[in-house]
Scaffold this motif. Sequence first.
Motif, mmCIF file in Angstrom:
data_model
loop_
_atom_site.group_PDB
_atom_site.id
_atom_site.type_symbol
_atom_site.label_atom_id
_atom_site.label_comp_id
_atom_site.label_asym_id
_atom_site.label_seq_id
_atom_site.Cartn_x
_atom_site.Cartn_y
_atom_site.Cartn_z
ATOM 1 N N GLY A 21 -74.158 16.103 3.783
ATOM 2 C CA GLY A 21 -75.049 15.675 4.868
ATOM 3 C C GLY A 21 -76.493 15.626 4.405
ATOM 4 N N ASN A 22 -76.919 16.632 3.685
ATOM 5 C CA ASN A 22 -78.297 16.656 3.151
ATOM 6 C C ASN A 22 -78.509 15.509 2.163
ATOM 7 N N GLN A 23 -77.506 15.270 1.312
ATOM 8 C CA GLN A 23 -77.625 14.149 0.369
ATOM 9 C C GLN A 23 -77.699 12.820 1.111
ATOM 10 N N ALA A 24 -76.898 12.694 2.186
ATOM 11 C CA ALA A 24 -76.926 11.454 2.980
ATOM 12 C C ALA A 24 -78.288 11.278 3.640
ATOM 13 N N LYS A 25 -78.878 12.361 4.175
ATOM 14 C CA LYS A 25 -80.202 12.290 4.788
ATOM 15 C C LYS A 25 -81.252 11.874 3.759
ATOM 16 N N MET A 26 -81.131 12.452 2.581
ATOM 17 C CA MET A 26 -82.083 12.097 1.515
ATOM 18 C C MET A 26 -81.916 10.626 1.123
ATOM 19 N N GLU A 27 -80.687 10.156 1.065
ATOM 20 C CA GLU A 27 -80.421 8.751 0.735
ATOM 21 C C GLU A 27 -80.977 7.834 1.818
ATOM 22 N N VAL A 28 -80.826 8.234 3.091
ATOM 23 C CA VAL A 28 -81.368 7.441 4.206
ATOM 24 C C VAL A 28 -82.889 7.367 4.078
ATOM 25 N N LYS A 29 -83.523 8.495 3.833
ATOM 26 C CA LYS A 29 -84.993 8.501 3.686
ATOM 27 C C LYS A 29 -85.426 7.629 2.508
ATOM 28 N N ARG A 30 -84.677 7.727 1.400
ATOM 29 C CA ARG A 30 -85.028 6.916 0.230
ATOM 30 C C ARG A 30 -84.892 5.423 0.554
ATOM 31 N N GLN A 35 -84.998 4.060 3.548
ATOM 32 C CA GLN A 35 -86.030 3.682 4.514
ATOM 33 C C GLN A 35 -87.364 3.464 3.810
#
Length: 123
Positions: A103-112, A114
Amino acid sequence: MKKGQLSSPVCDSVMDTPARHSHGKRAHFPNLQIPHLQEQKDTNALTDKLAICVDKVRSLETVNANLCQHIAEAEADTSRKLTLYEAELTEVRRVLDSVAMEGNQAKMEVKRLQSENKDLKTR
C-alpha cells in the motif's frame, strides 16, 4: 456394706471389677454383660463409620484423579491450540505487513505519477 469393709474409691472400683473364679474365668454377672455388649455395639458402629469414611476417601481420590486427568488433557489441548493460534497470528501479521508495504509503495507510485503528470502538463 458389711461390718469391717472399707469404703474408698479404690475399694469400690475393685468391687466393680468382674469376679474371677480360682480357675481364672470370669464369673457370670448379667449387669456387666450389658456394658460389654454396648461397647461391642459402639465399636461396630465406629468400625462401620470408619469403613464408610474410607470408602468415601477412596471415591474422592478416584474422582480427584479423573479431574486431574481431565485438567491435564484440557491444558494440553489449550497449549496445542495456543501454538496453532500463535503460528496463525504470526502469519496474519506477516501478510498485514506485506499488504501495508505494498500500500505504501502504491501511494508512493501514485504520488510519483501525479508529479510526473503535473510536470508533463506544465511543459
